[in-house]
Design an enzyme around this catalytic site. Structure first.
Site, PDB file in Angstrom:
ATOM      1  N   SER A 104     -76.896 -14.147  87.229  1.00  0.00           N
ATOM      2  CA  SER A 104     -77.143 -14.966  85.993  1.00  0.00           C
ATOM      3  C   SER A 104     -76.037 -14.310  84.923  1.00  0.00           C
ATOM      4  CB  SER A 104     -78.297 -14.708  85.343  1.00  0.00           C
ATOM      5  OG  SER A 104     -79.381 -15.452  86.079  1.00  0.00           O
ATOM      6  N   ALA A 105     -75.396 -14.933  84.095  1.00  0.00           N
ATOM      7  CA  ALA A 105     -74.343 -14.392  83.112  1.00  0.00           C
ATOM      8  C   ALA A 105     -73.046 -13.694  84.044  1.00  0.00           C
ATOM      9  CB  ALA A 105     -74.998 -13.648  82.162  1.00  0.00           C
ATOM     10  N   ASP A 137     -74.783 -24.366  88.121  1.00  0.00           N
ATOM     11  CA  ASP A 137     -75.978 -23.223  88.103  1.00  0.00           C
ATOM     12  C   ASP A 137     -76.700 -23.318  89.512  1.00  0.00           C
ATOM     13  OD1 ASP A 137     -77.304 -21.044  86.839  1.00  0.00           O
ATOM     14  OD2 ASP A 137     -78.870 -22.443  86.621  1.00  0.00           O
ATOM     15  N   ARG A 154     -71.192  -8.541  89.311  1.00  0.00           N
ATOM     16  CA  ARG A 154     -70.394  -7.562  88.486  1.00  0.00           C
ATOM     17  C   ARG A 154     -70.391  -6.193  89.098  1.00  0.00           C
ATOM     18  NH1 ARG A 154     -69.820  -8.930  82.665  1.00  0.00           N
ATOM     19  NH2 ARG A 154     -70.811 -11.013  82.642  1.00  0.00           N
ATOM     20  N   ARG A 214     -85.282 -14.984  80.360  1.00  0.00           N
ATOM     21  CA  ARG A 214     -86.346 -15.034  81.421  1.00  0.00           C
ATOM     22  C   ARG A 214     -87.108 -13.707  81.329  1.00  0.00           C
ATOM     23  NH1 ARG A 214     -84.228 -14.547  85.601  1.00  0.00           N
ATOM     24  NH2 ARG A 214     -81.985 -14.601  85.232  1.00  0.00           N
ATOM     25  N   GLY A 257     -85.838 -21.381  77.342  1.00  0.00           N
ATOM     26  CA  GLY A 257     -84.957 -21.819  78.455  1.00  0.00           C
ATOM     27  C   GLY A 257     -85.538 -21.666  79.864  1.00  0.00           C
ATOM     28  N   GLY A 258     -85.057 -20.968  80.714  1.00  0.00           N
ATOM     29  CA  GLY A 258     -85.521 -20.766  82.221  1.00  0.00           C
ATOM     30  C   GLY A 258     -86.956 -20.501  82.254  1.00  0.00           C
ATOM     31  N   HIS A 288     -78.585 -20.781  93.918  1.00  0.00           N
ATOM     32  CA  HIS A 288     -78.055 -20.438  92.505  1.00  0.00           C
ATOM     33  C   HIS A 288     -76.762 -20.404  92.622  1.00  0.00           C
ATOM     34  CE1 HIS A 288     -78.442 -17.443  88.719  1.00  0.00           C
ATOM     35  NE2 HIS A 288     -78.292 -18.604  88.699  1.00  0.00           N
ATOM     36  N   GLY A 317     -59.064 -18.382  83.843  1.00  0.00           N
ATOM     37  CA  GLY A 317     -58.283 -19.374  84.824  1.00  0.00           C
ATOM     38  C   GLY A 317     -57.539 -18.602  85.930  1.00  0.00           C
ATOM     39  N   ASN A 335     -58.583 -16.597  88.044  1.00  0.00           N
ATOM     40  CA  ASN A 335     -59.387 -16.848  89.396  1.00  0.00           C
ATOM     41  C   ASN A 335     -58.991 -17.867  90.066  1.00  0.00           C
ATOM     42  OD1 ASN A 335     -60.908 -14.656  88.361  1.00  0.00           O
ATOM     43  ND2 ASN A 335     -62.458 -15.658  87.332  1.00  0.00           N
ATOM     44  N   THR A 379     -70.774 -20.823  85.277  1.00  0.00           N
ATOM     45  CA  THR A 379     -70.223 -21.674  84.344  1.00  0.00           C
ATOM     46  C   THR A 379     -68.553 -21.821  84.240  1.00  0.00           C
ATOM     47  OG1 THR A 379     -72.336 -21.932  83.494  1.00  0.00           O
ATOM     48  CG2 THR A 379     -70.487 -22.941  82.281  1.00  0.00           C
ATOM     49  N   ASN A 380     -68.182 -20.570  84.101  1.00  0.00           N
ATOM     50  CA  ASN A 380     -66.686 -20.295  83.767  1.00  0.00           C
ATOM     51  C   ASN A 380     -65.909 -20.763  84.974  1.00  0.00           C
ATOM     52  OD1 ASN A 380     -65.717 -19.019  81.193  1.00  0.00           O
ATOM     53  ND2 ASN A 380     -68.009 -18.288  81.676  1.00  0.00           N
TER      54      ASN A 380
HETATM   55  P1  GTP Z   1     -76.093 -18.109  83.869  1.00  0.00           P
HETATM   56  O1  GTP Z   1     -75.932 -19.523  82.977  1.00  0.00           O
HETATM   57  O2  GTP Z   1     -76.948 -17.081  83.289  1.00  0.00           O
HETATM   58  O3  GTP Z   1     -76.491 -18.513  85.334  1.00  0.00           O
HETATM   59  O4  GTP Z   1     -74.751 -17.485  83.839  1.00  0.00           O
HETATM   60  P2  GTP Z   1     -73.290 -18.019  84.476  1.00  0.00           P
HETATM   61  O5  GTP Z   1     -73.306 -17.211  85.857  1.00  0.00           O
HETATM   62  O6  GTP Z   1     -72.964 -19.491  84.555  1.00  0.00           O
HETATM   63  O7  GTP Z   1     -72.121 -17.053  83.622  1.00  0.00           O
HETATM   64  P3  GTP Z   1     -71.046 -17.780  82.674  1.00  0.00           P
HETATM   65  O8  GTP Z   1     -70.027 -18.351  83.242  1.00  0.00           O
HETATM   66  O9  GTP Z   1     -71.793 -18.222  81.585  1.00  0.00           O
HETATM   67  O10 GTP Z   1     -70.494 -16.215  82.086  1.00  0.00           O
HETATM   68  C1  GTP Z   1     -71.201 -15.213  81.764  1.00  0.00           C
HETATM   69  C2  GTP Z   1     -70.395 -14.138  80.945  1.00  0.00           C
HETATM   70  O11 GTP Z   1     -69.339 -13.746  81.730  1.00  0.00           O
HETATM   71  C3  GTP Z   1     -69.562 -14.896  79.690  1.00  0.00           C
HETATM   72  O12 GTP Z   1     -69.570 -13.973  78.722  1.00  0.00           O
HETATM   73  C4  GTP Z   1     -68.220 -14.787  80.436  1.00  0.00           C
HETATM   74  O13 GTP Z   1     -67.037 -14.917  79.102  1.00  0.00           O
HETATM   75  C5  GTP Z   1     -68.274 -13.761  81.266  1.00  0.00           C
HETATM   76  N1  GTP Z   1     -66.769 -14.097  82.518  1.00  0.00           N
HETATM   77  C6  GTP Z   1     -67.176 -15.261  82.966  1.00  0.00           C
HETATM   78  N2  GTP Z   1     -66.209 -15.388  83.886  1.00  0.00           N
HETATM   79  C7  GTP Z   1     -65.410 -14.185  83.823  1.00  0.00           C
HETATM   80  C8  GTP Z   1     -64.187 -13.638  84.456  1.00  0.00           C
HETATM   81  O14 GTP Z   1     -63.517 -14.090  85.264  1.00  0.00           O
HETATM   82  N3  GTP Z   1     -63.906 -12.249  83.968  1.00  0.00           N
HETATM   83  C9  GTP Z   1     -64.434 -11.549  82.885  1.00  0.00           C
HETATM   84  N4  GTP Z   1     -64.189 -10.621  82.545  1.00  0.00           N
HETATM   85  N5  GTP Z   1     -65.622 -12.115  82.461  1.00  0.00           N
HETATM   86  C10 GTP Z   1     -66.184 -13.418  82.669  1.00  0.00           C
HETATM   87  C1  SPV Z   2     -79.873 -17.900  84.365  1.00  0.00           C
HETATM   88  O1  SPV Z   2     -80.409 -16.911  83.775  1.00  0.00           O
HETATM   89  O2  SPV Z   2     -79.475 -17.593  85.379  1.00  0.00           O
HETATM   90  C2  SPV Z   2     -79.617 -19.106  83.667  1.00  0.00           C
HETATM   91  C3  SPV Z   2     -80.478 -19.336  82.427  1.00  0.00           C
HETATM   92  O3  SPV Z   2     -79.118 -19.860  84.229  1.00  0.00           O
HETATM   93  S1  SPV Z   2     -81.935 -19.707  82.623  1.00  0.00           S
HETATM   94  O4  SPV Z   2     -82.317 -21.272  82.750  1.00  0.00           O
HETATM   95  O5  SPV Z   2     -82.804 -19.313  81.304  1.00  0.00           O
HETATM   96  O6  SPV Z   2     -82.708 -19.326  84.057  1.00  0.00           O
HETATM   97 MN    MN Z   3     -78.396 -19.354  86.393  1.00  0.00          MN
END
Ligand code: GTP
Ligand code: SPV
Ligand code: MN
Length: 584
Positions: free
Chosen positions: A248-249, A275, A398, A69, A198-199, A226, A494, A496, A253-254
């Protein structure tokens, strides 16, 4: 396909502007989708993957300059600048339309315009909303097919007179200097050009379901957030739902697909969304949430059988991969998928790659687009028209230092303050430097479609509506605290689940907590750490609240809030003053 005159009139206008050679209505049929997949393969836009190992899966590579984005080129165009607020880029709508029309003018000459009707939310849900995206990208059509309910179903939902969000996407030359992602909240309109990532281009997602929808929610008394949504069933068979906002990231999802450690007993997590959540007050006085999306646009790197088995399973059929590496056997790879990298592959740039290359095989923001129905832990409530009732809302980010593993806010307004003061290290999901701590209120800084000060007030107001007799409790988590060597102190993923358990026990009034200046923190003995190898010193530090560190946060919070001027709600200022007093 439709007799809705608003659709037809708008389409004629956009055709006159972009001048496509052909116009194709997307009906959502398999036959039409298959023809598009074949065409995408024939032009090289898509690479067909190993049909035996990854049936129905494709790889797409975007331009090197178009991998995330672009927040600096994303605009909220409202008549009054103040309505976009200090955290959004702004331009007057007339000026922006005029500038963009020059870019769109004739941009689809020699190309095909696809008319993509789609629903955000389950078909037939009173909370769902329709959009139509005009795009000249097959990749966009095929992604929208996974991420939304797309085709005739959406036109049926729209009906003869229904309103819809008008979305225009043109790839143009993918020129980063002319790339614009523009929301016009007052017109229910989104214009995106010169990107194919993507976004930036799946306009139902961040542009509509967050930026436009957050504005709709502000006007109509609901919320677009979000947030992931998950259901947790305990060994007694009781089910509770939780929504969580992380930037984001940062792990949505995890968390949404987490597999509880077996030692904890018979717990189950089911995914409603990963999301975005649209949240309303239900007739029972609780907050109810739906996931407006139909698929997952997930971060690939770090996704493995060990970290997120369910997400990985979801990608094994009918999935589109973007900017991952291509293996010699027609499968895909990314950093973290397996311990050992393949001896040879083609990297995300299309170049030969070996482990000795010294570069990343997959882009750090490479993604998979997977249908939600593929996910082994998808919730039976995924299509529920009313959504699910929330027991807790969780904020998180983070933070290498400062924020403890988990804490609970004192009450609703304090919870809003906790969300409003969220900060997180930036990630590869947006262009720009990564790892820089920035304020990201409610993980919505890039996605709030109106003045963030008004957004804070909206949060406060929602919590005090008389209909909301049973609001969720609000928490904050941080999976990313690091020790002095830079290692993560908490195992995460897990594990968490152990934190989720404490959160739900708090909601039920089952466990006590230690009161600190920032909120309620677990007592060590109340976290179930069975089978976890964590020493007492680490745990103490994970749960510690260092007054000096928090005092040092105050000037940054004040400076951040000062940009909102008199839009900063009194309710937020009171919370800041109270925190300062508690830290004395
Ligand atoms: P968007 O789709 O961008 O909104 O991201 P998201 O919030 O869904 O993040 P996602 O679950 O994809 O995780 C992003 C990164 O964080 C990945 O590389 C994961 O491996 C890492 N991650 C997720 N959960 C944990 C956690 O509990 N501990 C650590 N150390 N890393 C994590
Ligand atoms: C984010 O960045 O929070 C995402 C990916 O979920 S995107 O759809 O590109 O915004
Ligand atoms: Mn997102």
């Amino acid at each position: 396909m439709t007799t809705n005159q608003k659709v037809l009139t708008w389409l004629e206008e956009m055709k006159a502007l972009t001048q496509p050679d052909n116009v194709v209505w997307i009906d959502g049929s398999e036959a039409q989708l298959n023809a598009l997949r074949e065409e995408g393969v024939s032009t090289g836009e898509l690479i067909k993957l190993n049909e035996e190992k990854l049936p129905g899966c494709y790889l797409h590579r975007t331009a090197e300059n178009d991998v995330a984005r672009v927040e600096d080129r994303t605009f909220i165009c409202t008549t009054k600048r103040e309505d976009a607020g200090p955290t959004n880029n702004w331009m007057a709508p007339a000026e922006m339309y005029a500038m963009l029309k020059e870019i769109y003018n004739g941009s689809m000459k020699g190309r095909t315009m696809y008319v993509v009707p789609y629903i955000m939310g389950p078909a037939g849900s009173p909370f769902s909303k329709v959009g139509i995206e005009l795009t000249d990208s097959i990749y966009v059509v095929l992604n929208m097919n996974i991420m939304t309910r797309m085709g005739q179903i959406a036109l049926d939902e729209l009906g003869e007179n229904g309103d819809f969000v008008k979305c225009l996407h043109a790839k143009c030359d993918v020129d980063p200097e002319k790339r614009y992602i523009v929301q016009f909240p007052e017109d229910n309109t989104i214009w995106s050009c010169n990107s194919a990532y993507g976004g930036n281009v799946l306009l139902g997602k961040k542009c509509f379901a967050l930026r436009i929808a957050s504005y709709m929610g502000y006007k109509e008394g609901w919320m677009a957030e979000h947030m992931l949504i998950l259901g947790l069933t305990n060994p007694a068979g009781e089910k509770k739902y939780v929504a969580a906002a992380f930037p984001s990231a940062c792990g949505k999802t995890n968390l949404a697909m987490l597999i509880p450690p077996e030692v904890l007993g018979d717990y189950k997590i089911e995914t409603v969304g990963d999301d975005i959540a649209w949240i309303r007050i239900g007739e029972d006085g609780r907050l109810w949430a739906i996931n407006p999306e139909a698929g997952f646009f997930g971060v690939a790197p770090g996704t493995s059988e060990k970290t997120n088995y369910n997400a990985l399973e979801a990608t094994k059929k009918n999935t589109i991969f973007t900017n991952v590496a291509l293996c010699d056997d027609g499968t895909v790879w990314w950093e973290g998928l397996t311990k050992e990298a393949p001896a040879h592959c083609i990297d995300w740039l299309g170049k030969e790659w070996t482990p000795e290359s010294g570069t990343k095989a997959a882009h750090p923001n490479s993604r998979f687009t997977a249908p939600a129905v593929n996910c082994p832990c998808i919730s039976p409530e995924f299509e529920a028209p009313k959504g699910v009732p929330l027991s807790a809302i969780i904020f998180g980010g983070r933070r290498a230092k400062s924020a403890p593993l988990v804490y609970q806010s004192f009450d609703w307004n304090h919870g809003v303050f906790v969300g409003a003061t969220m900060a997180s290290e930036t990630t590869a999901a947006a262009t720009g430097a990564t790892g820089v701590v920035r304020r990201d209120p409610m993980a919505m800084r890039p996605f709030c479609g109106y003045n963030m000060g008004d957004y804070f007030q909206h949060w406060i107001d929602m919590g005090h509506k008389p209909e909301l007799t049973n609001p969720p409790k609000i928490f904050h988590v941080n999976w990313f605290r690091r020790d002095d060597e830079g290692n993560f102190m908490w195992p995460g993923f897990g594990d968490n689940m152990r934190v989720l358990n404490w959160i739900l026990d708090r909601c039920d009034g089952k466990v006590d907590a230690a009161e600190t200046p920032i909120g309620y923190v677990p007592k060590k003995e109340d976290l179930n750490l069975a089978g976890l190898d964590i020493d007492d010193k680490t745990l103490t530090e994970l749960l510690s609240v260092d007054k000096d560190v928090w005092r040092a946060e105050l000037p940054g919070i004040k400076e951040y809030f000062s940009q909102f001027g008199d839009k900063l709600p009194a309710g937020i200022q009171e919370q800041l003053d109270a925190l300062e007093a508690r830290l004395k």
